[in-house]
Design an enzyme around this catalytic site. Structure first.
Site, PDB file in Angstrom:
ATOM      1  N   ASP A 134       0.770  -1.227   0.000  1.00  0.00           N
ATOM      2  CA  ASP A 134       0.000   0.000   0.000  1.00  0.00           C
ATOM      3  C   ASP A 134       0.816   1.300   0.000  1.00  0.00           C
ATOM      4  OD1 ASP A 134      -2.303   1.509   0.018  1.00  0.00           O
ATOM      5  OD2 ASP A 134      -2.550   1.448   2.173  1.00  0.00           O
ATOM      6  N   CYS A 240     -15.241   4.592   2.605  1.00  0.00           N
ATOM      7  CA  CYS A 240     -16.542   4.467   1.945  1.00  0.00           C
ATOM      8  C   CYS A 240     -16.524   3.173   1.141  1.00  0.00           C
ATOM      9  CB  CYS A 240     -16.750   5.663   1.023  1.00  0.00           C
ATOM     10  SG  CYS A 240     -18.161   5.507  -0.091  1.00  0.00           S
ATOM     11  N   CYS A 243     -19.189   1.877  -3.620  1.00  0.00           N
ATOM     12  CA  CYS A 243     -18.952   1.340  -4.968  1.00  0.00           C
ATOM     13  C   CYS A 243     -18.550  -0.125  -4.917  1.00  0.00           C
ATOM     14  CB  CYS A 243     -17.924   2.174  -5.722  1.00  0.00           C
ATOM     15  SG  CYS A 243     -16.373   2.381  -4.862  1.00  0.00           S
TER      16      CYS A 243
END
Ligand code: SF4
Ligand code: SF4
Length: 377
Positions: A134, A240, A243
């Site tokens: 990451d 979030c 999606c």
């Protein structure tokens, strides 16, 4: 050494140590990614959290001398909590996105990559290896895509046929000439469910994202949240998933392979109001082990204030007044002023008027005005 056989042994070993999928690709430059990144830069779509040197992100040989291959690993994470929170009437809770449930995935992936490195080095002591997760220079997703882990969905996630997009990714550059795996076909087809589900229109056709509009990014910033996004954030205190939850490939996907990834519901779906009162030390003790705490207490507290405003939680008014009057950080004071106006009521109005007299920070003054505007004064 028979590299073909070694790849098979390494793949078998990866399953033993809890790596759910492994793929191999060459250390060739990521030329397509380079043009995509340059385009992102031109359009101002970057989050600012990325490695700034685009060359380093696309040329693996710049990161490891003699690089010949990259190993990509994926670990599936849960989509549903095993333990449900006890919801009591009137108690408002926030939500951390799934990638922040359980122990910070950087530690988990680092552990698996370390074990893989040890395995390789016991058989090939002269091997050169460089692992990253990451925060490394390479794009985890570009590597995973080329290594056949999954395809790059229109929601900008890597979608695996086995585990959907609920996977953590990590990679290791090596100087071993492993045979590359074949990338998967894009299976998004004509679907646009993720684009339709995005509350802020952050996704752009063609698998691009405007990070500056993405709630996942916005919840990690340290500044005041731009007005147009505040109502859209809802009760998301970190990240979030909209999606991803909208994606039909993720339907019914919920894997609980790794004990460390199990969410403590009081952390992943915490009561909102008590977070406003946590000291730095208390915040660290409670949230320090999850990835969503990487930016510290302040961004989470700001998001908590926005969530309380979203719920129009009148019981939070005294706590928000406390923030407005006594909090040192202007971002917290300003967000509290806006939230008080949004929740409304005479007590909030009196506090806003009082703060208007004494507040010296220009940005907080503007937020006080926004709060007062809810009353049409
Ligand atoms: Fe949109 Fe949320 Fe996906 Fe970001 S994470 S692109 S805000 S749905
Ligand atoms: Fe692809 Fe549809 Fe999933 Fe979006 S929602 S990533 S378009 S399959």
């Amino acid at each position: 050494m028979d590299i073909h056989k070694f790849k098979k042994e390494l793949t078998a070993y990866s399953k033993e140590i809890g790596i759910d999928k492994i793929g191999f690709t060459t250390a060739d430059p990521f030329t397509e990614l380079k043009s995509r990144l340059l385009r992102q830069q031109e359009l101002g779509y970057q989050s600012g959290f990325e490695e700034p040197d685009i060359e380093k992100r696309v040329i693996p040989k710049m990161l490891l001398d003699g690089a010949q291959s990259i190993i990509s690993i994926a670990l599936a994470y849960p989509a549903k909590m095993s333990i449900r929170v006890e919801s009591k009437k009137g108690e408002r809770r926030g939500i951390f996105s799934r990638a922040s449930w359980g122990l910070d995935y950087h530690h988990i992936l680092r552990d698996r990559l370390n074990k893989l490195e040890e395995f390789i080095l016991t058989r090939l002591p002269e091997a050169k290896l460089k692992s990253m997760v990451d925060t490394g220079e390479l794009s985890d997703r570009a590597v995973a895509e080329r290594a056949g882990i999954g395809w790059s969905g229109k929601n900008c996630s890597i979608i695996t046929p086995e585990f959907g997009s609920y996977v953590y990714l990590g990679e290791m550059i090596t100087n071993i000439p492993f045979e590359p795996d074949t990338p998967l076909e894009d299976q998004c087809g004509t679907c646009t469910k993720c684009l339709d589900a995005c509350p802020t229109n952050a996704l752009i056709h063609g698998g691009q994202i405007n990070s500056k509009r993405c709630i996942s990014f916005l919840t990690q910033t340290k500044e005041l949240i731009p007005d147009e996004f505040r109502d859209k954030i809802g009760n998301r205190v970190y990240g979030c998933d909209s999606c991803q939850t909208a994606c039909p490939i993720n339907k019914g996907v919920n894997f609980h392979f790794h004990e460390e990834m199990e969410a403590d519901p009081e952390v992943a779906k915490p009561l909102l109001k008590p977070i406003l009162k946590l000291s730095n030390r208390e915040f660290k003790a409670r949230f320090g082990s999850v990835s969503g705490a990487w930016r510290g207490k302040k961004p989470i507290q700001r998001n908590v204030i926005i969530a309380l405003a979203h719920f129009k939680d009148e019981s939070a008014v005294p706590d928000l007044i406390e923030v407005l009057e006594n909090e040192a950080a202007p971002v917290s004071r300003g967000t509290a002023a806006w939230a008080l106006g949004k929740i409304g009521g005479q007590t909030a109005l009196a506090a806003l008027n009082k703060a208007k007299e004494s507040e010296t920070d220009i940005n907080v003054q503007k937020e006080i005005e926004k709060g007062l505007n809810f009353y049409n004064i």
